[in-house]
Design a protein around this motif. Structure first.
Motif, PDB file in Angstrom:
ATOM      1  N   SER A  34       0.827  -1.207   0.000  1.00 47.17           N
ATOM      2  CA  SER A  34       0.000   0.000   0.000  1.00 47.17           C
ATOM      3  C   SER A  34       0.861   1.258   0.000  1.00 47.17           C
ATOM      4  O   SER A  34       0.569   2.238  -0.704  1.00 47.17           O
ATOM      5  N   LYS A  35       1.943   1.232   0.776  1.00 46.86           N
ATOM      6  CA  LYS A  35       2.846   2.386   0.824  1.00 46.86           C
ATOM      7  C   LYS A  35       3.551   2.594  -0.517  1.00 46.86           C
ATOM      8  O   LYS A  35       3.768   3.732  -0.942  1.00 46.86           O
ATOM      9  N   LYS A  36       3.917   1.489  -1.187  1.00 48.13           N
ATOM     10  CA  LYS A  36       4.570   1.610  -2.500  1.00 48.13           C
ATOM     11  C   LYS A  36       3.645   2.293  -3.502  1.00 48.13           C
ATOM     12  O   LYS A  36       4.061   3.184  -4.257  1.00 48.13           O
ATOM     13  N   VAL A  46      -0.805  11.824  -9.416  1.00 44.83           N
ATOM     14  CA  VAL A  46      -2.091  11.364  -9.953  1.00 44.83           C
ATOM     15  C   VAL A  46      -2.630  10.245  -9.069  1.00 44.83           C
ATOM     16  O   VAL A  46      -1.866   9.366  -8.646  1.00 44.83           O
ATOM     17  N   LYS A  47      -3.921  10.258  -8.809  1.00 45.97           N
ATOM     18  CA  LYS A  47      -4.556   9.162  -8.081  1.00 45.97           C
ATOM     19  C   LYS A  47      -4.756   7.992  -9.042  1.00 45.97           C
ATOM     20  O   LYS A  47      -5.421   8.108 -10.077  1.00 45.97           O
ATOM     21  N   LEU A  48      -4.164   6.853  -8.716  1.00 48.21           N
ATOM     22  CA  LEU A  48      -4.225   5.687  -9.591  1.00 48.21           C
ATOM     23  C   LEU A  48      -5.379   4.750  -9.241  1.00 48.21           C
ATOM     24  O   LEU A  48      -5.989   4.142 -10.127  1.00 48.21           O
ATOM     25  N   LEU A  49      -5.647   4.614  -7.945  1.00 48.45           N
ATOM     26  CA  LEU A  49      -6.690   3.703  -7.469  1.00 48.45           C
ATOM     27  C   LEU A  49      -7.680   4.467  -6.613  1.00 48.45           C
ATOM     28  O   LEU A  49      -7.289   5.230  -5.722  1.00 48.45           O
ATOM     29  N   ALA A  50      -8.960   4.263  -6.881  1.00 50.17           N
ATOM     30  CA  ALA A  50     -10.010   4.815  -6.029  1.00 50.17           C
ATOM     31  C   ALA A  50     -10.317   3.781  -4.960  1.00 50.17           C
ATOM     32  O   ALA A  50     -10.849   2.706  -5.259  1.00 50.17           O
ATOM     33  N   ARG A  51      -9.962   4.062  -3.721  1.00 43.82           N
ATOM     34  CA  ARG A  51     -10.074   3.090  -2.643  1.00 43.82           C
ATOM     35  C   ARG A  51     -11.341   3.310  -1.831  1.00 43.82           C
ATOM     36  O   ARG A  51     -11.776   4.441  -1.618  1.00 43.82           O
ATOM     37  N   SER A  53     -13.475   1.137   1.726  1.00 45.11           N
ATOM     38  CA  SER A  53     -13.135   0.267   2.858  1.00 45.11           C
ATOM     39  C   SER A  53     -13.038  -1.190   2.453  1.00 45.11           C
ATOM     40  O   SER A  53     -12.367  -1.989   3.105  1.00 45.11           O
ATOM     41  N   ARG A  54     -13.718  -1.578   1.351  1.00 42.01           N
ATOM     42  CA  ARG A  54     -13.754  -2.987   0.960  1.00 42.01           C
ATOM     43  C   ARG A  54     -13.117  -3.277  -0.387  1.00 42.01           C
ATOM     44  O   ARG A  54     -12.830  -4.426  -0.712  1.00 42.01           O
ATOM     45  N   ASP A  55     -12.913  -2.227  -1.184  1.00 45.46           N
ATOM     46  CA  ASP A  55     -12.515  -2.503  -2.564  1.00 45.46           C
ATOM     47  C   ASP A  55     -11.685  -1.338  -3.103  1.00 45.46           C
ATOM     48  O   ASP A  55     -11.510  -0.319  -2.442  1.00 45.46           O
ATOM     49  N   HIS A  56     -11.171  -1.509  -4.303  1.00 46.23           N
ATOM     50  CA  HIS A  56     -10.482  -0.444  -4.998  1.00 46.23           C
ATOM     51  C   HIS A  56     -10.659  -0.653  -6.497  1.00 46.23           C
ATOM     52  O   HIS A  56     -10.894  -1.762  -6.949  1.00 46.23           O
ATOM     53  N   ALA A  57     -10.587   0.432  -7.236  1.00 44.77           N
ATOM     54  CA  ALA A  57     -10.756   0.358  -8.685  1.00 44.77           C
ATOM     55  C   ALA A  57      -9.835   1.372  -9.337  1.00 44.77           C
ATOM     56  O   ALA A  57      -9.476   2.394  -8.742  1.00 44.77           O
ATOM     57  N   LEU A  58      -9.455   1.078 -10.580  1.00 40.61           N
ATOM     58  CA  LEU A  58      -8.606   1.992 -11.332  1.00 40.61           C
ATOM     59  C   LEU A  58      -9.358   3.288 -11.639  1.00 40.61           C
ATOM     60  O   LEU A  58     -10.522   3.268 -12.051  1.00 40.61           O
ATOM     61  N   THR A  59      -8.697   4.406 -11.448  1.00 39.67           N
ATOM     62  CA  THR A  59      -9.212   5.671 -11.946  1.00 39.67           C
ATOM     63  C   THR A  59      -8.944   5.736 -13.449  1.00 39.67           C
ATOM     64  O   THR A  59      -8.149   4.935 -13.973  1.00 39.67           O
ATOM     65  N   PRO A  60      -9.571   6.646 -14.196  1.00 39.42           N
ATOM     66  CA  PRO A  60      -9.252   6.773 -15.632  1.00 39.42           C
ATOM     67  C   PRO A  60      -7.759   6.992 -15.883  1.00 39.42           C
ATOM     68  O   PRO A  60      -7.171   6.378 -16.781  1.00 39.42           O
ATOM     69  N   ALA A  61      -7.134   7.839 -15.062  1.00 37.80           N
ATOM     70  CA  ALA A  61      -5.687   8.058 -15.212  1.00 37.80           C
ATOM     71  C   ALA A  61      -4.918   6.802 -14.830  1.00 37.80           C
ATOM     72  O   ALA A  61      -3.899   6.467 -15.446  1.00 37.80           O
TER      73      ALA A  61
END
Length: 295
Positions: A34-36, A46-51, A53-61
């Motif tokens: 997570s720190k990496k 740029v925000k890469l993952l939209a996090r 509490s239970r999941d995460h997904a790729l942002t468009p960027a």
């Protein structure tokens, strides 16, 4: 920050869908992974993952950056491989997804020769008749008998896949033999539920298309199961020739309506579109193209 290490961590988080699974794979903790990824986001701004509490997904960027990372890391891996030897030796693990019957009947018998030819490649074969997502499931190559549904994927044709209409002789003795597609409405049809149009069987005769809505008392999403049920004389089934050829020769199944061509969904090797395709993946696909039936 080791940016390459962070990029590898980010790619595997996307592919596995899990920080903890990536940590186990890379022999470190979920927190470290997570720190990496957080450090990578901070570096590029740029925000890469939209996090959540239970999941995460790729942002468009993040989706664009993910593909860039895959290309860069792939090219680095290839360069390292070529640097070790004047002739690049394919190595590493290839993760394959394939239908159950395909893996059992067609892939398993040719694996020994593949490993003799490429001793440094390992294969992780995942068999399922369900659709697999290459990114989230971490799949290098998916074997599919369907149209290419995603422009981010590349399909390499392996072989044609003609479908035959079949029944056990005992079923035909009791119920008669259909001669044309419309006759199937009077028969018990064993249905493959993995198709988009479950109850529609399509045929071609003299360049004219025929379709018929079939019905029956049994359906399954597994071709092996449908074959076993058909062998008991329970109904009519439509299956690819490579699954049933031995049963036809032995007289356990009989092909019917042979003047009508069943729907043909060619088998393709599907992989992610990229500037770089790993050598291990290219070698596997070339081998399959060479060894699998050409019908």
């Amino acid at each position: 920050m080791d940016q390459l290490s962070a990029m590898r961590a980010f790619v595997r988080v996307v592919q596995t869908g899990s920080f903890s699974a990536t940590g186990r794979e890379m022999n470190t903790s979920q927190t470290t992974i997570s720190k990496k990824v957080a450090a990578l986001e901070k570096k590029i701004g740029v925000k890469l993952l939209a996090r959540s509490s239970r999941d995460h997904a790729l942002t468009p960027a993040g989706a664009k950056y993910y593909q860039t990372c895959v290309d860069i890391l792939g090219e680095l891996d290839e360069a390292e491989t070529e640097a070790r030897s004047e002739v690049a030796s394919p190595q590493g693990t290839v993760r394959i997804s394939a239908p159950v019957a395909f893996g059992r009947i067609l892939l398993a018998p040719i694996m020994a020769e593949f490993f003799q030819r490429y001793p440094d490649i390992k294969v992780d074969l995942r068999l399922s008749d369900r659709h697999t997502d290459l990114i989230s499931d971490g799949i290098d190559v998916a074997i599919r008998a369907r149209q290419l549904e995603d422009s981010t994927l590349v399909a390499r044709h392996l072989f044609d896949n003609p479908m035959l209409v079949l029944a056990a002789p005992s079923y035909l003795d009791r119920n008669g033999t259909p001669k044309k597609p419309d006759d199937l409405t009077q028969h018990n049809c064993l249905i493959y539920s993995g198709m988009q149009e479950v109850n529609i069987w399509r045929f071609t005769k003299e360049d004219k298309e025929h379709s018929v809505a079939v019905s029956g008392n049994f359906q399954s999403d597994n071709g092996d199961v449908l074959l076993e049920v058909a062998l008991t004389g329970m109904g009519i089934v439509i299956l690819p020739i490579w699954m049933v050829e031995s049963h036809i020769k032995a007289g356990r199944l009989k092909q019917i309506m042979s003047d009508y061509l069943g729907q043909n969904l060619p088998f393709n090797a599907v992989y992610l579109q990229s500037r770089y395709t790993p050598l291990k993946v290219r070698c596997l696909i070339d081998y399959l193209k060479d060894k699998l039936p050409s019908t």
